[in-house]
Motif scaffolding. Structure first.
Motif, PDB file in Angstrom:
ATOM      1  N   PHE A   1      39.866  42.448  37.429  1.00 38.55           N
ATOM      2  CA  PHE A   1      39.935  43.813  36.911  1.00 38.55           C
ATOM      3  C   PHE A   1      39.756  44.793  38.062  1.00 38.55           C
ATOM      4  N   ARG A   2      40.604  45.815  38.090  1.00 37.95           N
ATOM      5  CA  ARG A   2      40.508  46.876  39.093  1.00 37.95           C
ATOM      6  C   ARG A   2      40.671  48.224  38.405  1.00 37.95           C
ATOM      7  N   ARG A   3      40.013  49.230  38.974  1.00 37.07           N
ATOM      8  CA  ARG A   3      40.199  50.595  38.481  1.00 37.07           C
ATOM      9  C   ARG A   3      40.060  51.570  39.629  1.00 37.07           C
ATOM     10  N   GLU A   4      40.945  52.574  39.668  1.00 32.96           N
ATOM     11  CA  GLU A   4      40.837  53.707  40.595  1.00 32.96           C
ATOM     12  C   GLU A   4      40.880  54.977  39.765  1.00 32.96           C
ATOM     13  N   ASN A   5      39.813  55.757  39.840  1.00 31.96           N
ATOM     14  CA  ASN A   5      39.667  56.939  38.993  1.00 31.96           C
ATOM     15  C   ASN A   5      39.196  58.125  39.837  1.00 31.96           C
ATOM     16  N   PRO A   6      40.147  58.923  40.390  1.00 29.98           N
ATOM     17  CA  PRO A   6      41.596  58.776  40.273  1.00 29.98           C
ATOM     18  C   PRO A   6      42.174  57.993  41.454  1.00 29.98           C
ATOM     19  N   THR A   7      43.473  57.732  41.383  1.00 31.36           N
ATOM     20  CA  THR A   7      44.169  57.116  42.506  1.00 31.36           C
ATOM     21  C   THR A   7      44.315  58.126  43.641  1.00 31.36           C
ATOM     22  N   ARG A   8      44.855  57.655  44.766  1.00 33.15           N
ATOM     23  CA  ARG A   8      44.983  58.505  45.947  1.00 33.15           C
ATOM     24  C   ARG A   8      46.455  58.801  46.226  1.00 33.15           C
ATOM     25  N   LEU A   9      46.712  60.032  46.689  1.00 33.96           N
ATOM     26  CA  LEU A   9      48.076  60.421  47.019  1.00 33.96           C
ATOM     27  C   LEU A   9      48.657  59.501  48.091  1.00 33.96           C
ATOM     28  N   ARG A  10      49.900  59.133  47.903  1.00 33.77           N
ATOM     29  CA  ARG A  10      50.657  58.323  48.858  1.00 33.77           C
ATOM     30  C   ARG A  10      50.086  56.917  49.048  1.00 33.77           C
ATOM     31  N   GLU A  11      49.226  56.463  48.137  1.00 35.53           N
ATOM     32  CA  GLU A  11      48.704  55.101  48.207  1.00 35.53           C
ATOM     33  C   GLU A  11      48.986  54.387  46.886  1.00 35.53           C
ATOM     34  N   ASP A  12      49.652  53.253  46.979  1.00 38.44           N
ATOM     35  CA  ASP A  12      49.963  52.483  45.780  1.00 38.44           C
ATOM     36  C   ASP A  12      48.687  51.908  45.169  1.00 38.44           C
ATOM     37  N   PHE A  13      48.617  51.907  43.852  1.00 43.16           N
ATOM     38  CA  PHE A  13      47.499  51.274  43.161  1.00 43.16           C
ATOM     39  C   PHE A  13      47.689  49.762  43.193  1.00 43.16           C
ATOM     40  N   VAL A  14      46.623  49.034  43.545  1.00 45.58           N
ATOM     41  CA  VAL A  14      46.692  47.581  43.666  1.00 45.58           C
ATOM     42  C   VAL A  14      46.375  46.936  42.319  1.00 45.58           C
TER      43      VAL A  14
ATOM     44  N   TYR B   1      33.445  43.046  38.516  1.00 43.02           N
ATOM     45  CA  TYR B   1      33.797  44.460  38.485  1.00 43.02           C
ATOM     46  C   TYR B   1      32.552  45.327  38.319  1.00 43.02           C
ATOM     47  N   ASP B   2      32.689  46.590  38.734  1.00 46.91           N
ATOM     48  CA  ASP B   2      31.610  47.566  38.671  1.00 46.91           C
ATOM     49  C   ASP B   2      31.571  48.150  37.259  1.00 46.91           C
ATOM     50  N   LEU B   3      30.495  47.900  36.525  1.00 50.65           N
ATOM     51  CA  LEU B   3      30.407  48.336  35.133  1.00 50.65           C
ATOM     52  C   LEU B   3      30.458  49.855  35.016  1.00 50.65           C
ATOM     53  N   ALA B   4      29.687  50.555  35.854  1.00 52.79           N
ATOM     54  CA  ALA B   4      29.660  52.018  35.769  1.00 52.79           C
ATOM     55  C   ALA B   4      31.044  52.611  35.983  1.00 52.79           C
ATOM     56  N   ALA B   5      31.781  52.068  36.948  1.00 51.38           N
ATOM     57  CA  ALA B   5      33.132  52.563  37.206  1.00 51.38           C
ATOM     58  C   ALA B   5      34.076  52.211  36.059  1.00 51.38           C
ATOM     59  N   ALA B   6      33.854  51.065  35.421  1.00 47.25           N
ATOM     60  CA  ALA B   6      34.738  50.630  34.340  1.00 47.25           C
ATOM     61  C   ALA B   6      34.613  51.504  33.101  1.00 47.25           C
ATOM     62  N   VAL B   7      33.420  52.010  32.823  1.00 43.71           N
ATOM     63  CA  VAL B   7      33.206  52.759  31.578  1.00 43.71           C
ATOM     64  C   VAL B   7      33.287  54.272  31.771  1.00 43.71           C
ATOM     65  N   ALA B   8      33.411  54.741  32.996  1.00 43.06           N
ATOM     66  CA  ALA B   8      33.390  56.187  33.253  1.00 43.06           C
ATOM     67  C   ALA B   8      34.573  56.890  32.592  1.00 43.06           C
TER      68      ALA B   8
END
Length: 323
Positions: free
Chosen positions: A98-111, A286-293
């Motif tokens: 499981f991965r999450r980016e909140n938010p993603t970054r400009l010009r960088e593909d989400f993995v 996975y990071d629980l805090a990041a997953a539920v934010a």
């Protein structure tokens, strides 16, 4: 529901080879449940969670569900298995990350997937998007698959998010055996709820009839680009948007007073990726805090009331438990 952790250990390994939120394992990002039916996962009537992944193991398997939500949860489950002679068990262990980016970054593909060692097979993924960019459409990003040393250019490159899911020109709620979008949730209070700018999206894609094999390594990503469209009377809004959103592709085009361009953007992406590997290996917890934010209910979700049938069902259930 995002705070229920599912982990699987194979053959006595200390670290898990599957570590995902339980709903995401069943193709349900964002802590919401939607009805859908596919070849590997299904949610019957928006409440029965079913997975049909083969999960071979050599010596032992340990499947654990950990409640980290702070609330009591009733658990009903069934696991079907057979025990076979070791020589008949394929050397193929299911891994899920499981991965999450909140938010993603400009010009960088989400993995979506990275870090597993082959030989193996990328089985597919379930992806969730919380659409937070102000652009007109979130889904121009190409899914890219890099295999066995490919770095500068992907081995497989798609033509846009909705194309990867098997649809076109936008993406509304649908489901099919190998791909679909169980959740496309615009604000129903809008005068014209817009599937192009929903609050939440989820989609899945299974590589069953089009297997993606790798000998040593694999990396799967999705571009963070979308479409922006402005009418002639929106010059100020367009100028503000251009300041924060570099163009992608050939830049801005104006036809009959309407300007549009493919642009870089940032949204909230999460993904559960599934792959088989010949040897069990550790995946990151996975990071629980990041997953539920940032997954609280929207105002229009809180406003929904139970139907008479739902109230009657709940009352009968409570009576049965209390006598």
């Amino acid at each position: 529901m995002r705070a229920l952790r599912l982990e699987v250990h194979y053959d006595g390994l200390d670290a898990p080879s599957i570590s995902v939120p339980v709903l995401d394992f069943f193709g349900q990002p964002h802590g919401r449940i939607s009805e859908f039916y596919s070849a590997l996962l299904s949610t019957h009537e928006s409440r029965g969670l079913n997975a049909y992944f083969p999960m071979p193991f050599r010596d032992a398997i340990r499947i654990a569900l950990v409640n980290e939500s702070g609330r009591h949860v009733r658990l009903f489950y069934q696991i079907d298995y057979t025990l076979e002679p070791p020589e008949l068990v394929p050397a193929s262990y299911l891994h899920a990350t499981f991965r999450r980016e909140n938010p993603t970054r400009l010009r960088e593909d989400f993995v979506i997937l990275d870090g597993l060692k082959g030989p193996g097979r990328f089985l597919g993924c379930s992806v969730g998007i919380r659409v937070i960019d102000a652009g007109s459409w979130y889904g121009e990003g190409e899914v890219k698959i890099y295999r066995d040393g490919d770095r500068e250019l992907p081995t497989i490159c798609g033509t846009g998010l909705e194309d990867y899911v098997g649809t076109a020109w936008g993406m509304a709620t649908h489901h099919a055996p190998y791909a679909g979008a169980p959740l496309v949730m615009p604000d129903p209070g809008d005068k014209k709820p817009d599937d192009y700018k929903p609050d939440l999206v989820s989609f899945y894609r299974w590589h069953l009839t089009d297997p993606v094999m790798f000998a040593r390594e694999i990396r799967v990503t999705i571009q963070q680009i979308g479409m922006a469209i402005f009418n002639a009377d929106e010059a100020e809004a367009m100028a503000r948007y251009q300041e924060a959103h570099p163009t992608a592709g050939s830049g801005w085009t104006t036809i009959a007073g309407t300007s549009f361009s493919v642009v870089e953007r940032r949204d909230d992406y999460c993904a559960t990726a599934f792959a088989y590997c010949s040897q069990p290996q550790a995946v990151p917890r996975y990071d629980l805090a990041a997953a539920v934010a940032d997954l609280g209910e929207f105002a229009y979700e809180k406003a929904r009331e139970l139907t008479d049938e739902q109230r009657e069902f709940l009352n009968r259930s409570l009576l049965n438990e209390t006598g």
